[in-house]
Design an enzyme around this catalytic site. Sequence first.
Site, PDB file in Angstrom:
ATOM      1  N   GLU A 109     -18.531   5.932  -8.475  1.00  0.00           N
ATOM      2  CA  GLU A 109     -19.465   4.892  -8.170  1.00  0.00           C
ATOM      3  C   GLU A 109     -18.564   3.233  -7.451  1.00  0.00           C
ATOM      4  O   GLU A 109     -18.815   2.926  -6.615  1.00  0.00           O
ATOM      5  CB  GLU A 109     -21.170   4.770  -8.047  1.00  0.00           C
ATOM      6  CG  GLU A 109     -22.334   4.294  -7.032  1.00  0.00           C
ATOM      7  CD  GLU A 109     -23.312   4.047  -7.362  1.00  0.00           C
ATOM      8  OE1 GLU A 109     -24.070   4.473  -7.040  1.00  0.00           O
ATOM      9  OE2 GLU A 109     -23.965   2.612  -7.953  1.00  0.00           O
ATOM     10  N   HIS A 117     -17.826  25.145 -26.627  1.00  0.00           N
ATOM     11  CA  HIS A 117     -18.316  26.864 -26.594  1.00  0.00           C
ATOM     12  C   HIS A 117     -18.552  26.914 -24.698  1.00  0.00           C
ATOM     13  O   HIS A 117     -18.891  28.124 -24.758  1.00  0.00           O
ATOM     14  CB  HIS A 117     -19.209  27.090 -27.249  1.00  0.00           C
ATOM     15  CG  HIS A 117     -19.307  27.318 -28.542  1.00  0.00           C
ATOM     16  ND1 HIS A 117     -19.288  28.100 -29.053  1.00  0.00           N
ATOM     17  CD2 HIS A 117     -19.478  25.895 -29.808  1.00  0.00           C
ATOM     18  CE1 HIS A 117     -18.456  28.162 -31.012  1.00  0.00           C
ATOM     19  NE2 HIS A 117     -19.080  26.363 -30.768  1.00  0.00           N
ATOM     20  N   LYS A 123     -28.961   8.226   2.334  1.00  0.00           N
ATOM     21  CA  LYS A 123     -30.560   8.040   2.141  1.00  0.00           C
ATOM     22  C   LYS A 123     -30.791   7.502   3.493  1.00  0.00           C
ATOM     23  O   LYS A 123     -31.875   7.786   3.711  1.00  0.00           O
ATOM     24  CB  LYS A 123     -30.176   6.702   1.423  1.00  0.00           C
ATOM     25  CG  LYS A 123     -29.614   7.538  -0.302  1.00  0.00           C
ATOM     26  CD  LYS A 123     -30.942   6.122  -1.007  1.00  0.00           C
ATOM     27  CE  LYS A 123     -30.004   4.844  -1.317  1.00  0.00           C
ATOM     28  NZ  LYS A 123     -30.580   3.797  -1.937  1.00  0.00           N
TER      29      LYS A 123
END
Length: 540
Positions: A348, A379, A506
């Site tokens: 950001e 893993h 947004k």
Amino acid sequence: MSQQQRLHALAQDMRQRHLYELFSQEQQRFERLSVQHEQIIFDFSKQRLNDEVLDELIGFAKAKQLDTWIERLFSQQKINYTEQRAAMHWALRLPEYSERHQDLSTEVHAQLQRMFALVEQIHAGQYRGVTGQVIQDVVNIGVGGSDLGPMMVSHALADFKHQTAKGLRLHFVSTMDGSQLSDVLQHLRPETTLFIVSSKSFSTIDTLSNAQTARLWLSAGLGEQSLFLKHHFIGISTRADKMTAWGITPDKQFLLWDWVGGRYSLWSCIGLPIALSIGVAQFKRLLAGAYSVDQHFQLADFRQNIPVLMALIGMWNINFLQINTHAVLPYDGRLKYFTSYLQQLEMESNGKSIQRNHQPVEMHTCPIIWGEVGPNAQHAFYQLLHQGTNRVSCDFIAPIHRYDQQQLQLENANSLIEQHYLALSNCLAQSRLLAFGNHALENEDLDQLPVYQHYSGNQPSSTMLMKSLEPYSLGMLIALYEHKVFVQSVLWNINPFDQWGVEKGKQIANSLLPVLTHTHADLSHLDASTRGLIQSIQMF
């Protein structure tokens, strides 16, 4: 020849050399390419560079006037030029009676002291809900830095949880779809639940939608709003007027400042959940650790300056060795959320393509940050790191000591200590294999091994060792990465303190919301894909 041209020439030479060769030819490489500051050791000897490269990188930083920019950061100048704000998160960890920036220190500590008083009241069982019952559950409602920072630190410092008579449980809610909040509320009682609403602007839709649902839940269980709002909601924001309008009483409001970016805010009253988790004294140690790094960053020579070295190494990998992804691999389960925290902090901040002069950047900026707790990652994606086709740089992070028998008061403390050293040995082994490949295969006859069991190595990594994971050292660790991000912004000539790429999406979402909820809304102004998706949603 320009500095960039010299660095490109050095990179061309370095691509022909293997880390094993560098270690074989250079004496005391670890001693020359590692730095210790108090409780932290930063080892970058497994990076694909040498003294000549490092000297050139430091010269590049000086040409970019990094020393002047550091001075500007630790001033009250408005270096966040697109929003006309200073960037003074460092002021949040100034000592209480700091001679330098005394006005800032006084202002910050006035809010912190109010927060500390509330924390001690809750810990003492003296803060009660509207029915007079002791608060036992605290739900932090926030998003971005108001969620990731407090959650990451509270989880990392779980060993230092402050013990209260009835027990205090912390919960974190951030998703706008309400799924987290729904899961949490099923297990809570309104009478004993306190909500913290953290939003710098107090207009973030994600946070306010969850807060409104919490208010309705309390209303259903407790009745009169004016009474339960006073006892069951804490607000943290720059906007006292909006908190008051929402219903949070002034004595339950904690103030931020516009010079604190959300991803840099855990040191402020946004850190209330942290203080509730570990107590006031340990929260102060967290601040002290960060302040120690602030001093180190300002005073240390670049050659011994850990944030500067981290940033220069990152730039070297990205811009000259073309390694554009960076994995953060903590070898301690308590740092489970640290990579997620860094994803926001770095991407950001430095995920930008426009320079301060409004021209396109001349170099690639922030890499893709990813990772996982090391033992789990082994893993999952270590196969790609060791034998894949992508070049990846890595940060390994591990505490040297963990599990004190007296602290744990457990009969099996010794076995837990052994488990910690198992994790530590894996941390060292993985960085060794990544760097040296086949040369790390001791007692192996390579001629007898099929080719699919060979390892090319030469994957660069740094290792950050902490004496132990506790509030002071965690404060140091976080601040090191904060300042690394700032240094890289200077090298790339970008502003790390705004986030316009977050805001516009947004805004568009807010414009689409009414369209979604009205079957006969006009969709003609939308693109074909969005229009088709909305029609599909309405059809189902």
